[in-house]
Design an enzyme around this catalytic site. Structure first.
Site, PDB file in Angstrom:
ATOM      1  N   ASP A 162       0.766  -1.244   0.000  1.00  6.97           N
ATOM      2  CA  ASP A 162       0.000   0.000   0.000  1.00  6.97           C
ATOM      3  C   ASP A 162       0.804   1.306   0.000  1.00  6.97           C
ATOM      4  OD1 ASP A 162      -1.650  -2.158   0.575  1.00  6.97           O
ATOM      5  OD2 ASP A 162      -2.678  -1.191   2.241  1.00  6.97           O
ATOM      6  N   GLU A 392       2.619  -9.706  11.821  1.00  9.67           N
ATOM      7  CA  GLU A 392       2.259  -9.314  10.451  1.00  9.67           C
ATOM      8  C   GLU A 392       3.517  -9.009   9.640  1.00  9.67           C
ATOM      9  OE1 GLU A 392      -0.253  -5.867  10.355  1.00  9.67           O
ATOM     10  OE2 GLU A 392      -0.722  -6.081   8.218  1.00  9.67           O
TER      11      GLU A 392
HETATM   12  C1  DGY Z   1      -5.320  -2.301   4.566  1.00 11.68           C
HETATM   13  O1  DGY Z   1      -4.267  -2.104   5.161  1.00 11.68           O
HETATM   14  O2  DGY Z   1      -6.413  -2.044   5.029  1.00 11.68           O
HETATM   15  C2  DGY Z   1      -5.277  -2.867   3.224  1.00 11.68           C
HETATM   16  O3  DGY Z   1      -6.540  -3.091   2.758  1.00 11.68           O
HETATM   17  C3  DGY Z   1      -4.534  -4.169   3.223  1.00 11.68           C
HETATM   18  O4  DGY Z   1      -4.658  -4.751   1.977  1.00 11.68           O
END
Ligand code: DGY
Length: 418
Positions: A162, A392
């Site tokens: 992201d 994670e």
């Molecule tokens: C988030 O961090 O919410 C993203 O959707 C992960 O894919």
């Protein structure tokens, strides 16, 4: 004595919501696309029927045009933003309208190849194969309609990485939302220093606004999106998945499918070759709006090895690059080149180590005849999880577990490595 092995299985069981696994309780309370592909392989190490079920439930969210969404909202939860009310996709089950790196065909083939119950696996695969084929057709029709060999990613969430520094330049052009109220939940579960910034979310949600206005029509989304990148990670993962789909087509498809998949493989391989950055010693993504390469080293830049898209000379250069990165950190593989000012060891995809990425990179180095580096990455990944737990992600400078705890895909990778 409980071993980490037992703990990893217990984590998958605890995150099981009746046939699908949440990535972790509360922070991610639904089914995620690429998480589930890895998680299915983890389940397969001790419960094959449950592994196939993970895939079946993911495919329950597949759209008629072949899209496999990023998120399947099987059951309501207030723990996550943005939920179905923001996406406004009225399906059963509700889903997001974007996708994620397509690991699924690779995972399905892995399940088949490792199956102890072969007849059951073959029956499952016969049912799944048409969905995989339809999904790969979707990638080309929706995201590479001109057959360039590179699929376009329209949202950083689709890359799975992201807030990678790779997207900073392209995201600078994306406005912040004016129509959706942001109600983040992630920063109430996790230290905000480990998550994307508020402004990132304003932009992530603006993109969702644009696609909702385009009524989730692929051509309209492609035309309207203020973000268009050829992500080296997604393209490498898709190319690898095409190789796996081709192997499946030989048993579950027909010669027409094989020819179609083979043609896509040839186009993708040639196109990924154009993403090589000789100076950085790895591959990079391309900004498809400016047309310029995104000259920032990230862990995704090693994934063409996993995609089988590299020459022997490139693989040798990447092994040197990796060794150089590793001399700046303790635990490989950092998600961003640790020599860059944008490297942040705690912040999500700007520096931390991710077990799933390590698994793919190690597999790629092994396939490219660099078994020493593959073993080093695998051993360090195992060691990291044994030291820090099923987190994670991990701080590459000190091995501390960061982000969410009791994470399904970290457990899955541990079970596959152990
Ligand atoms: C988030 O961090 O919410 C993203 O959707 C992960 O894919």
């Amino acid at each position: 004595m409980t071993t980490l092995h037992d703990a990893a299985r217990a984590t998958l069981r605890a995150n099981d919501r009746g046939g699908y696994s949440v990535p972790t309780a509360r922070l991610y309370p639904f089914q995620w696309n690429w998480d589930s592909a890895f998680v299915a392989m983890g389940w397969a190490t001790f419960d094959e029927p449950r592994a196939w079920q993970e895939i079946t439930l993911l495919l329950r969210g597949q759209w008629e045009d072949g899209l496999i969404p990023q998120i399947i909202f099987h059951a309501p939860s207030d723990d996550y933003f943005p939920g179905p009310d923001v996406w406004q996709i009225h399906r059963t089950p509700p889903t997001s309208g974007n996708t994620q790196p397509p690991v699924l065909a690779t995972a399905a083939r892995w399940l088949l190849d490792h199956a102890r119950d072969k007849p059951a696996a073959e029956a499952e695969m016969a049912a799944i194969y048409p969905h995989l084929l339809r999904n790969h057709r979707w990638w080309e029709a929706a995201r590479d309609p001109l057959h360039t060999g590179l699929v376009t990613t329209l949202h950083p969430w689709e890359t799975g990485m992201d807030n990678s520094p790779a997207w900073d330049g392209a995201m600078a052009r994306v406005p912040t939302t004016t129509s959706t109220v942001i109600r983040r939940r992630d920063t109430s579960h996790i230290d905000p220093a480990m998550r994307p910034h508020a402004e990132d979310y304003q932009k992530f949600i603006h993109l969702v606004d644009v696609f909702r206005d385009a009524e989730w029509n692929p051509a309209a989304m492609l035309a309207a999106s203020p973000l268009r990148v050829a992500d080296v990670g997604t393209n490498s993962i898709l190319l690898r998945a095409e190789h796996d789909l081709l192997a499946l087509a030989q048993r579950f498809g027909n010669p027409v499918d094989e020819a179609e998949i083979g043609a896509r493989i040839a186009r993708m391989r040639a196109a990924i070759a154009t993403l090589w950055d000789a100076e950085l010693g790895l591959f990079t993504s391309r900004d498809l709006i400016s047309g310029e390469p995104i000259r920032i080293g990230t862990s995704a830049g090693f994934l063409p090895l996993y995609g089988r898209a590299t020459t022997a000379a490139q693989a040798a250069i990447m092994s040197v690059t990796m060794t150089d990165w590793n001399s700046h950190i303790t635990w490989p593989v950092p998600s961003t080149d640790p020599r860059l000012p944008s490297f942040e060891p705690l912040r999500y995809w700007r520096g931390p180590v991710w077990a799933v990425v390590n698994w793919m990179i190690a597999e790629g180095f092994a396939a490219a005849s660099h078994p020493g580096l593959a073993t080093l990455i695998r051993d360090k990944t195992k060691g990291l999880i044994e030291t820090a737990g099923l987190s994670e992600y991990f701080d590459p400078t000190n091995g501390r577990g960061v982000g969410g705890a009791d994470f399904s895909w970290t457990a899955a990778i541990y079970l596959m490595l152990a």
